[in-house]
Write a protein that holds these residues in place. Sequence first.
Motif, PDB file in Angstrom:
ATOM      1  N   HIS A 191       0.817  -1.222   0.000  1.00  0.00           N
ATOM      2  CA  HIS A 191       0.000   0.000   0.000  1.00  0.00           C
ATOM      3  C   HIS A 191       0.849   1.270   0.000  1.00  0.00           C
ATOM      4  CE1 HIS A 191      -4.171  -1.430   0.338  1.00  0.00           C
ATOM      5  NE2 HIS A 191      -3.645  -2.483   0.934  1.00  0.00           N
ATOM      6  N   SER A 387      -5.516  -4.207   5.046  1.00  0.00           N
ATOM      7  CA  SER A 387      -5.647  -3.558   3.742  1.00  0.00           C
ATOM      8  C   SER A 387      -6.951  -2.779   3.642  1.00  0.00           C
ATOM      9  CB  SER A 387      -5.576  -4.614   2.643  1.00  0.00           C
ATOM     10  OG  SER A 387      -5.690  -4.024   1.370  1.00  0.00           O
ATOM     11  N   GLU A 391      -7.445   1.418   3.465  1.00  0.00           N
ATOM     12  CA  GLU A 391      -8.170   2.059   2.366  1.00  0.00           C
ATOM     13  C   GLU A 391      -9.349   2.878   2.878  1.00  0.00           C
ATOM     14  OE1 GLU A 391      -9.109  -1.211  -0.147  1.00  0.00           O
ATOM     15  OE2 GLU A 391      -7.058  -1.421  -0.922  1.00  0.00           O
ATOM     16  N   ALA A 396      -3.218   4.952   2.988  1.00  0.00           N
ATOM     17  CA  ALA A 396      -2.248   4.313   2.100  1.00  0.00           C
ATOM     18  C   ALA A 396      -1.572   5.335   1.224  1.00  0.00           C
ATOM     19  CB  ALA A 396      -2.942   3.257   1.242  1.00  0.00           C
ATOM     20  N   PRO A 399       0.230   2.675  -4.549  1.00  0.00           N
ATOM     21  CA  PRO A 399       0.383   1.214  -4.477  1.00  0.00           C
ATOM     22  C   PRO A 399       1.723   0.775  -5.044  1.00  0.00           C
ATOM     23  CG  PRO A 399      -1.158   1.834  -6.221  1.00  0.00           C
ATOM     24  CD  PRO A 399      -0.864   3.092  -5.440  1.00  0.00           C
TER      25      PRO A 399
END
Length: 405
Positions: A191, A387, A391, A396, A399
Amino acid sequence: MTRPASTGRGGVGPLAIVSIAVGGTVLVSAVALASGVVAIARKIVTPARRRRDDVRVEAHDAASGTVTLTSTPDTRLPGRYSFWFDRGRGHARLGEVVRDDGRHVVRRVEGVEGGDLDRARHGRIGGWLFPTPHDAGLVAHEVSVPTEVGAAPAWLVPAAHGTHGPWTIAVHGRGVTRAETIRGVPVFHRHGVTSLLVSYRNDGEAPRSSDGRYALGDTEWRDVESALRYALDHGATSVVLTGWSMGGALVLQAATRSALRGAVRGLVLESPVVDWRTTLAYQGAAMRVPPVVQGLVLRLLGSPLLCRLAGSAEPIDFDRLDLVARSGELEVPVLVLHSDDDGFVPSTASHALAEARPDLVTLEAFDVARHTKLWNLDPERFEAAISGWLERQRLAGPPSTDHRA
């Protein structure tokens, strides 16, 4: 009137003898109680330099790539684990359970990083799996974090785009080292988050404090604050603090006490100590320590004078360490991952924290993962929980396209 029985010149009567005997028993009992209280208090705050090898190795079959161990709640767990043997000098990575007959467990051996497993007779199961970030396929740099007790070693795992952006600071638990936290790095790396895996006073890697004793987070949080300062000086635009077991207590204190807490955007806690009274009461009950003794231990450790009997230079503020009672001081989102069969740090305080602050706290409760072994049991679920939380909280970075992590 009946005269008292003669005692002879200079003698004492039967009642006096009974009184002295009873008084002596009370005195001996009081001394034994005090000694027990001090011994327990010392054990709580004294870092263990060697962990007990509590698993017997029955056989190692190199041809089939398996090892046979005594059956325990930890050796029976599905998943992948470390197996330390030869008093910590040897290390093997264990995989799936092949057979469990109730007395012995046969597991796959994925690899041996050190030592001779053929000669091992005893060892212990651990959740680390990776001794270094390199073993997990990560590119890491050894760095030093300046703290008030000296330079503390840390691993820096940069995000694919560099260190300017969001960071996570990972804090390990009691009796282990920063290697414990390596399992949590890959999901952050994917992330776009830079990871700093830190050590702290008295953990065997960082410098000792003046007394060489744990304060259960009441002073160690200042080393997390030093890591925060390091991160901000090296490109961090925001920080998620990640704490494992006692490391959870450290990051909770840093998030509520540090002058730099404004840079903290969230917390991820794995099997955390949220309230030490709850944890110590649970462990005391497991060892059949009477509640009155448990209470005396806490009073000793919390006393400015008596704490010195345990070797501590400063008392421990157990009220300050109770983040259920002080949940109103939390200002950032918190993700808690905890197993209800923990066996070491009960999940009750984690549930209580989630109930006290449903606006900020998300609890991912496991059933059979034991203590700090959630990733080992189910890495997909563990990483999916983090994760999704990153988000949702918009924590984050860009990527990563680096698939080594």
